[in-house]
Design a protein around this motif. Structure first.
Motif, PDB file in Angstrom:
ATOM      1  N   GLN A  80       1.096  -1.033   0.085  1.00 55.75           N
ATOM      2  CA  GLN A  80       0.189  -0.168   0.092  1.00 55.75           C
ATOM      3  C   GLN A  80       0.862   0.746  -0.103  1.00 55.75           C
ATOM      4  OE1 GLN A  80      -2.731  -0.275   3.590  1.00 55.75           O
ATOM      5  NE2 GLN A  80      -4.062   1.884   2.293  1.00 55.75           N
ATOM      6  N   LEU A  81       2.003   1.105   0.943  1.00 55.31           N
ATOM      7  CA  LEU A  81       3.201   2.013   0.562  1.00 55.31           C
ATOM      8  C   LEU A  81       3.632   2.894  -0.421  1.00 55.31           C
ATOM      9  CD1 LEU A  81       4.826   1.460   3.981  1.00 55.31           C
ATOM     10  CD2 LEU A  81       3.422   3.458   3.118  1.00 55.31           C
ATOM     11  N   LYS A  82       3.603   1.567  -1.617  1.00 57.83           N
ATOM     12  CA  LYS A  82       4.057   1.522  -2.659  1.00 57.83           C
ATOM     13  C   LYS A  82       3.116   2.066  -4.046  1.00 57.83           C
ATOM     14  CE  LYS A  82       7.476  -2.144  -2.514  1.00 57.83           C
ATOM     15  NZ  LYS A  82       8.513  -3.946  -3.081  1.00 57.83           N
ATOM     16  N   MET A  83       2.463   2.360  -3.148  1.00 65.09           N
ATOM     17  CA  MET A  83       1.091   2.905  -4.771  1.00 65.09           C
ATOM     18  C   MET A  83       1.495   4.239  -4.146  1.00 65.09           C
ATOM     19  SD  MET A  83      -2.352   1.544  -3.455  1.00 65.09           S
ATOM     20  CE  MET A  83      -3.115   1.700  -4.665  1.00 65.09           C
ATOM     21  N   LYS A  84       1.457   4.916  -5.748  1.00 67.50           N
ATOM     22  CA  LYS A  84       1.178   6.603  -6.055  1.00 67.50           C
ATOM     23  C   LYS A  84       0.492   7.709  -5.053  1.00 67.50           C
ATOM     24  CE  LYS A  84       3.432   6.448 -10.335  1.00 67.50           C
ATOM     25  NZ  LYS A  84       3.351   7.345 -11.391  1.00 67.50           N
ATOM     26  N   GLY A  85       1.283   7.967  -3.941  1.00 69.99           N
ATOM     27  CA  GLY A  85       0.314   9.035  -3.202  1.00 69.99           C
ATOM     28  C   GLY A  85       0.819   9.504  -2.219  1.00 69.99           C
ATOM     29  N   SER A  86       0.403  10.669  -1.781  1.00 70.50           N
ATOM     30  CA  SER A  86       1.489  10.635  -0.562  1.00 70.50           C
ATOM     31  C   SER A  86       0.626  10.409   1.344  1.00 70.50           C
ATOM     32  CB  SER A  86       0.854  12.552  -0.605  1.00 70.50           C
ATOM     33  OG  SER A  86      -0.494  12.905  -0.406  1.00 70.50           O
ATOM     34  N   HIS A  87       0.795  10.944   1.571  1.00 71.92           N
ATOM     35  CA  HIS A  87       0.990  10.076   3.154  1.00 71.92           C
ATOM     36  C   HIS A  87       1.152  10.612   4.291  1.00 71.92           C
ATOM     37  CE1 HIS A  87       0.627   6.223   5.768  1.00 71.92           C
ATOM     38  NE2 HIS A  87       0.008   5.812   5.077  1.00 71.92           N
ATOM     39  N   GLN A  88       0.738  10.501   5.296  1.00 72.77           N
ATOM     40  CA  GLN A  88       0.812  11.110   6.133  1.00 72.77           C
ATOM     41  C   GLN A  88       1.317  10.368   7.408  1.00 72.77           C
ATOM     42  OE1 GLN A  88      -2.637  11.031   8.775  1.00 72.77           O
ATOM     43  NE2 GLN A  88      -3.080   8.679   8.595  1.00 72.77           N
ATOM     44  N   VAL A  89       2.560  11.363   8.587  1.00 73.53           N
ATOM     45  CA  VAL A  89       3.077  10.483   9.249  1.00 73.53           C
ATOM     46  C   VAL A  89       2.639   9.162  10.373  1.00 73.53           C
ATOM     47  CG1 VAL A  89       4.236  10.988  11.330  1.00 73.53           C
ATOM     48  CG2 VAL A  89       4.008  12.498   9.746  1.00 73.53           C
ATOM     49  N   ALA A  90       3.253   8.347  10.163  1.00 74.54           N
ATOM     50  CA  ALA A  90       3.249   6.455  10.696  1.00 74.54           C
ATOM     51  C   ALA A  90       4.115   6.374  11.003  1.00 74.54           C
ATOM     52  CB  ALA A  90       2.064   6.160   9.201  1.00 74.54           C
ATOM     53  N   GLN A  91       4.065   5.429  11.753  1.00 75.15           N
ATOM     54  CA  GLN A  91       4.834   4.315  13.007  1.00 75.15           C
ATOM     55  C   GLN A  91       4.355   3.538  13.158  1.00 75.15           C
ATOM     56  OE1 GLN A  91       6.361   7.897  16.336  1.00 75.15           O
ATOM     57  NE2 GLN A  91       4.502   7.059  16.973  1.00 75.15           N
ATOM     58  N   TYR A  92       5.325   2.223  13.063  1.00 78.61           N
ATOM     59  CA  TYR A  92       5.474   0.914  12.913  1.00 78.61           C
ATOM     60  C   TYR A  92       5.898   0.067  14.079  1.00 78.61           C
ATOM     61  CZ  TYR A  92       2.977   2.526   8.930  1.00 78.61           C
ATOM     62  OH  TYR A  92       1.953   2.998   8.255  1.00 78.61           O
ATOM     63  N   SER A  93       5.501  -0.894  15.237  1.00 81.68           N
ATOM     64  CA  SER A  93       6.423  -1.524  15.989  1.00 81.68           C
ATOM     65  C   SER A  93       7.250  -2.806  15.221  1.00 81.68           C
ATOM     66  CB  SER A  93       5.916  -2.170  16.766  1.00 81.68           C
ATOM     67  OG  SER A  93       4.654  -3.224  16.109  1.00 81.68           O
ATOM     68  N   SER A  94       7.039  -2.723  13.987  1.00 78.36           N
ATOM     69  CA  SER A  94       7.595  -4.278  13.369  1.00 78.36           C
ATOM     70  C   SER A  94       7.613  -4.071  11.733  1.00 78.36           C
ATOM     71  CB  SER A  94       7.386  -5.604  13.698  1.00 78.36           C
ATOM     72  OG  SER A  94       6.747  -5.505  13.150  1.00 78.36           O
ATOM     73  N   PHE A  95       8.266  -4.782  10.754  1.00 76.68           N
ATOM     74  CA  PHE A  95       8.901  -4.226   9.716  1.00 76.68           C
ATOM     75  C   PHE A  95       8.445  -5.885   8.812  1.00 76.68           C
ATOM     76  CE2 PHE A  95      11.879  -2.517  10.944  1.00 76.68           C
ATOM     77  CZ  PHE A  95      13.319  -2.509  10.198  1.00 76.68           C
ATOM     78  N   PRO A  96       8.266  -6.420   7.940  1.00 76.78           N
ATOM     79  CA  PRO A  96       9.116  -7.181   7.239  1.00 76.78           C
ATOM     80  C   PRO A  96      11.057  -7.400   7.421  1.00 76.78           C
ATOM     81  CG  PRO A  96       7.391  -6.396   5.891  1.00 76.78           C
ATOM     82  CD  PRO A  96       7.807  -5.873   7.014  1.00 76.78           C
ATOM     83  N   ASP A  97      11.212  -8.564   7.514  1.00 78.60           N
ATOM     84  CA  ASP A  97      12.664  -8.903   7.507  1.00 78.60           C
ATOM     85  C   ASP A  97      12.951  -8.425   6.215  1.00 78.60           C
ATOM     86  OD1 ASP A  97      12.317  -9.856   9.698  1.00 78.60           O
ATOM     87  OD2 ASP A  97      12.195 -12.013   9.492  1.00 78.60           O
ATOM     88  N   ASN A  98      14.581  -8.270   6.554  1.00 77.97           N
ATOM     89  CA  ASN A  98      14.954  -7.988   5.030  1.00 77.97           C
ATOM     90  C   ASN A  98      14.448  -6.726   3.651  1.00 77.97           C
ATOM     91  OD1 ASN A  98      17.970  -8.077   4.284  1.00 77.97           O
ATOM     92  ND2 ASN A  98      17.030  -9.840   2.409  1.00 77.97           N
ATOM     93  N   LEU A  99      13.385  -5.977   4.568  1.00 82.56           N
ATOM     94  CA  LEU A  99      12.569  -5.402   3.460  1.00 82.56           C
ATOM     95  C   LEU A  99      13.072  -4.602   2.700  1.00 82.56           C
ATOM     96  CD1 LEU A  99       9.939  -3.768   2.891  1.00 82.56           C
ATOM     97  CD2 LEU A  99       9.750  -2.524   4.945  1.00 82.56           C
ATOM     98  N   PHE A 100      14.267  -4.005   3.716  1.00 81.22           N
ATOM     99  CA  PHE A 100      15.109  -2.251   2.922  1.00 81.22           C
ATOM    100  C   PHE A 100      16.494  -3.257   1.153  1.00 81.22           C
ATOM    101  CE2 PHE A 100      19.261  -0.462   1.822  1.00 81.22           C
ATOM    102  CZ  PHE A 100      18.667   0.864   1.686  1.00 81.22           C
ATOM    103  N   TYR A 101      16.756  -4.339   1.960  1.00 74.75           N
ATOM    104  CA  TYR A 101      17.193  -4.759   0.354  1.00 74.75           C
ATOM    105  C   TYR A 101      16.134  -5.598  -0.422  1.00 74.75           C
ATOM    106  CZ  TYR A 101      21.404  -3.719   3.505  1.00 74.75           C
ATOM    107  OH  TYR A 101      22.144  -2.834   3.832  1.00 74.75           O
ATOM    108  N   ASP A 102      15.220  -6.189   0.082  1.00 72.95           N
ATOM    109  CA  ASP A 102      13.993  -7.123  -1.149  1.00 72.95           C
ATOM    110  C   ASP A 102      13.648  -5.752  -1.785  1.00 72.95           C
ATOM    111  OD1 ASP A 102      14.484  -9.002   0.318  1.00 72.95           O
ATOM    112  OD2 ASP A 102      12.530  -8.990   1.472  1.00 72.95           O
ATOM    113  N   ILE A 103      13.570  -4.230  -1.166  1.00 72.51           N
ATOM    114  CA  ILE A 103      12.693  -2.783  -2.177  1.00 72.51           C
ATOM    115  C   ILE A 103      13.995  -2.899  -3.678  1.00 72.51           C
ATOM    116  CG2 ILE A 103      12.059  -0.727  -2.724  1.00 72.51           C
ATOM    117  CD1 ILE A 103      10.587  -1.169   0.552  1.00 72.51           C
ATOM    118  N   MET A 104      15.647  -2.976  -2.723  1.00 71.95           N
ATOM    119  CA  MET A 104      16.483  -2.010  -2.722  1.00 71.95           C
ATOM    120  C   MET A 104      16.846  -3.463  -4.867  1.00 71.95           C
ATOM    121  SD  MET A 104      20.522  -2.199  -2.440  1.00 71.95           S
ATOM    122  CE  MET A 104      21.260  -4.120  -2.507  1.00 71.95           C
TER     123      MET A 104
END
Length: 307
Positions: free
Chosen positions: A252-276
């Motif tokens: 959902q974040l990858k979809m085009k559009g602006s977004h308000q400030v948000a915080q998350y307690s965790s995220f998928p493992d290796n997310l940064f390098y999977d996107i890269m």
């Protein structure tokens, strides 16, 4: 000719209004809150001073020549129709610019090495890592050591080096916090490294400095610099009170559009390098993995140098 003058007058009026509107704004680049921004400010001022050494005398001499040699009755300026060369003048208008350019070159090379973004900042404290991903049109920050994530907002402890890892989901952008320095491109398929540090607590403006389309102007974020205790308390609060960032949430974040400030307690493992690496074709992963491992292995050695 009247339409031309009207257009010129309108353009000058718009430019004048823009200058006036900017006068009340703070010049963030000239208000450094960290060692990198301070060094960049020094480079700006040194360069401006050297250029002024050339420009101011040129403007002054031009005004003197226009005034002294203007056409007027009873003029007393000497008339030398056969004059064609002066060694002193040639040395002046060639020698001064050459010296100035040489000084600029030395200063620029020195600061280019000093401000290399991938070189760690010397500090008694261990750096923390923040992974930065530019999306259309929002910023995703992930903390691999703390296990939390944020959108369009992040915190960092004061007087602590921060190693930013930068990439992009798709469109190339430019990560910039004027008060702290930097401005480094985020590119799909690459993990760029930027080291910054803040020596004063506060909230600092950050933005994407590259035009990326419709909501480019809304692609801003806030960088909060706090004490170590406040930072630790914030991390604990996010981990215990916020929802997790799921795979569906990432899409959902990858979809085009602006977004308000948000915080998350965790995220998928290796997310940064999977996107890269999402657009890397099979067989090319090894080269990217080698690049990342070489870069990571060089960080310990580079930490011995000043940024």
């Amino acid at each position: 000719m009247r339409p031309v003058f009207r257009k010129l007058s309108a353009l000058l009026s718009v430019a004048f209004l823009l200058v006036l509107s900017g006068c009340s704004e703070q010049y963030l680049v000239l208000d450094p809150k960290g060692p990198i921004a301070s060094a960049q400010k020094d480079l700006i001022l040194i360069t401006a001073l050297i250029c002024a050494v050339i420009a101011i005398p040129v403007f002054a001499i031009t005004a003197v020549i226009v005034w002294r040699y203007r056409d007027r009755p009873n003029r007393k300026a000497s008339y030398k129709p056969e004059w064609e060369h002066s060694t002193k003048l040639e040395l002046t208008w060639w020698g001064i610019p050459i010296i100035a350019i040489a000084i600029l070159a030395i200063v620029t090379v020195n600061y280019t090495y000093k401000l290399e973004p991938s070189v760690a900042i010397e500090s008694e404290k261990e750096p923390i890592e923040i992974q930065v991903t530019s999306l259309d049109w929002k910023w995703l920050f992930t903390y691999p050591e703390q296990g939390i994530a944020t959108v369009n907002y992040f915190k960092m402890p004061v007087d602590t080096p921060v190693r930013f890892k930068l990439t992009s989901d798709m469109t190339m952008n430019s990560f910039w916090i004027p008060n702290l320095g930097g401005q480094l491109y985020t590119m799909s398929g690459m993990a760029m490294t930027l080291h910054l540090m803040a020596d004063e607590e506060g909230s600092y403006y950050g933005s994407g400095a590259n035009f990326t389309g419709l909501h480019f102007a809304q692609m801003t974020f806030t960088a909060d610099v706090t004490s170590q205790d406040e930072f630790d308390a914030w991390v604990n609060e996010v981990k215990t009170t916020e929802e997790e960032l799921t795979e569906a949430g990432v899409e959902q974040l990858k979809m085009k559009g602006s977004h308000q400030v948000a915080q998350y307690s965790s995220f998928p493992d290796n997310l940064f390098y999977d996107i890269m690496l999402q657009y890397v074709e099979e067989g090319e992963t090894g080269a990217h993995a080698h690049h990342m491992s070489s870069e990571d292995s060089g960080q310990d050695a580079s930490s011995e140098h000043n940024h």
